[in-house]
Design a protein around this motif. Sequence first.
Motif, short mmCIF file in Angstrom:
data_model
loop_
_atom_site.label_atom_id
_atom_site.label_comp_id
_atom_site.label_asym_id
_atom_site.label_seq_id
_atom_site.Cartn_x
_atom_site.Cartn_y
_atom_site.Cartn_z
N THR A 55 0.81 -1.21 0.00
CA THR A 55 0.00 0.00 0.00
C THR A 55 0.85 1.27 0.00
OG1 THR A 55 -0.13 0.03 2.42
CG2 THR A 55 -1.87 -1.15 1.25
N THR A 56 2.17 1.12 0.03
CA THR A 56 3.05 2.27 0.06
C THR A 56 3.09 2.94 -1.30
OG1 THR A 56 4.41 1.22 1.76
CG2 THR A 56 5.39 3.06 0.58
N SER A 57 2.98 4.26 -1.32
CA SER A 57 2.97 4.99 -2.58
C SER A 57 4.34 4.96 -3.25
CB SER A 57 2.56 6.45 -2.33
OG SER A 57 2.68 7.21 -3.50
N THR A 58 4.33 4.75 -4.55
CA THR A 58 5.58 4.76 -5.32
C THR A 58 5.68 6.02 -6.17
OG1 THR A 58 4.48 3.52 -7.09
CG2 THR A 58 5.67 2.25 -5.43
N SER A 59 4.78 6.98 -5.94
CA SER A 59 4.78 8.21 -6.73
C SER A 59 6.03 9.03 -6.48
CB SER A 59 3.54 9.05 -6.37
OG SER A 59 3.60 10.31 -6.98
N SER A 60 6.56 9.64 -7.54
CA SER A 60 7.73 10.50 -7.42
C SER A 60 7.34 11.92 -7.07
CB SER A 60 8.52 10.49 -8.73
OG SER A 60 7.70 10.92 -9.81
N ASP A 61 6.04 12.20 -7.00
CA ASP A 61 5.55 13.53 -6.65
C ASP A 61 5.77 13.79 -5.17
OD1 ASP A 61 4.21 15.86 -6.17
OD2 ASP A 61 2.33 15.25 -7.13
N PRO A 62 6.61 14.78 -4.82
CA PRO A 62 6.91 15.02 -3.40
C PRO A 62 5.70 15.49 -2.60
CG PRO A 62 7.78 16.79 -4.77
CD PRO A 62 7.30 15.71 -5.70
N THR A 63 4.64 15.94 -3.28
CA THR A 63 3.46 16.42 -2.57
C THR A 63 2.49 15.28 -2.24
OG1 THR A 63 2.22 16.86 -4.62
CG2 THR A 63 3.62 18.64 -3.77
N THR A 64 2.75 14.10 -2.81
CA THR A 64 1.88 12.96 -2.55
C THR A 64 2.09 12.44 -1.12
OG1 THR A 64 1.93 12.30 -4.88
CG2 THR A 64 1.25 10.64 -3.28
N GLN A 65 1.01 12.33 -0.38
CA GLN A 65 1.12 11.86 1.00
C GLN A 65 1.33 10.35 1.05
OE1 GLN A 65 -1.53 13.61 4.05
NE2 GLN A 65 -2.62 14.61 2.36
N ALA A 66 2.16 9.92 1.99
CA ALA A 66 2.37 8.49 2.18
C ALA A 66 1.16 7.90 2.89
CB ALA A 66 3.63 8.25 3.00
N PRO A 67 0.81 6.65 2.58
CA PRO A 67 -0.30 6.00 3.28
C PRO A 67 -0.04 5.93 4.79
CG PRO A 67 0.33 4.75 1.34
CD PRO A 67 1.40 5.78 1.55
N GLN A 68 -1.10 5.95 5.55
CA GLN A 68 -0.99 5.87 7.01
C GLN A 68 -2.07 4.95 7.53
OE1 GLN A 68 0.43 9.23 9.67
NE2 GLN A 68 -1.76 9.44 9.96
N ASN A 69 -1.69 4.09 8.48
CA ASN A 69 -2.67 3.20 9.08
C ASN A 69 -3.67 3.99 9.93
OD1 ASN A 69 -1.46 0.99 7.91
ND2 ASN A 69 -0.38 0.35 9.76
N VAL A 70 -4.81 3.37 10.16
CA VAL A 70 -5.89 3.98 10.93
C VAL A 70 -6.16 3.14 12.16
CG1 VAL A 70 -8.32 4.69 10.87
CG2 VAL A 70 -6.92 4.88 8.79
N VAL A 71 -6.35 3.79 13.31
CA VAL A 71 -6.80 3.08 14.52
C VAL A 71 -8.17 3.61 14.90
CG1 VAL A 71 -4.57 2.37 15.47
CG2 VAL A 71 -5.40 4.68 15.92
N VAL A 72 -9.12 2.69 15.04
CA VAL A 72 -10.51 3.05 15.34
C VAL A 72 -10.83 2.61 16.76
CG1 VAL A 72 -12.93 2.71 14.69
CG2 VAL A 72 -11.15 2.72 12.91
N MET A 73 -11.37 3.52 17.54
CA MET A 73 -11.66 3.22 18.95
C MET A 73 -12.92 3.93 19.39
SD MET A 73 -8.69 5.69 20.53
CE MET A 73 -7.77 5.70 18.98
N GLY A 74 -13.46 3.48 20.51
CA GLY A 74 -14.59 4.16 21.13
C GLY A 74 -14.11 5.27 22.05
N ARG A 75 -15.04 6.06 22.52
CA ARG A 75 -14.70 7.19 23.40
C ARG A 75 -14.01 6.74 24.68
NH1 ARG A 75 -16.97 8.92 27.77
NH2 ARG A 75 -18.86 7.66 27.43
#
Length: 220
Positions: A53-73
């Motif tokens: 899932t890691t981006s291979t784009s050479s565009d420096p403005t492209t954000q790298a993928p980041q995992n998500v953590v989902v939780m309750g209050r």
Amino acid sequence: MAAAAATSIPPLTLIVATTAKNGIGKNGTLPWPMLKKEMAYFARITKRVPSSTTSTSSDPTTQAPQNVVVMGRKTWESIPPKFRPLPQRTNVVISRSSKLEGAGDDVVISDSISSALSSLAAKAKEGNAAPLGRVFVIGGAAIYKQALDMEQAKDILLTRVKGEWDCDTDFPVDVEAEQGWQRREKEGLDEFTGEDVEEIQEEEVKGEKVRYEFRLYERV
């Protein structure tokens, strides 16, 4: 429209530590002493973005993928303020209230997992948020239940804590008794986590030895 939104939600991985009887909590906290190696494992796995899932784009403005953590209050509030939001991960809190103590603009607050992830996926597509890596559901019991009711719930990373611990909250599914879940071999666990996992662990906490085991179950 609803079906299109649902398909934009990536697979969900529930990550949880339980007793042999599926207990996960006592009085809003863990029923066992803090296990440093187990917490370090949790941090590594939930931060590590698979290379696929890691981006291979050479565009420096492209954000790298980041995992998500989902939780309750309640899970959010159980995290010491100095450690929240959990770093290097997109924090999503499921709450009926839009006001959350200690939550900045970088924390996503929503009333359901599906709406939060659909919104994040749309923002990522527009370039207004980091592309979604893996999505980890980290508790508590009601949020696990909400995730398990979704077809996107594919895997459970489970730490089985040995011994007898008094609990008042349980994980909502018994993966060893339910036919819908199957335990993966060590090779599958290693591949999923991206590391050579030492499945059996033991820590000494305040003179007490606590044994536990890292496992991976997949929905079949």
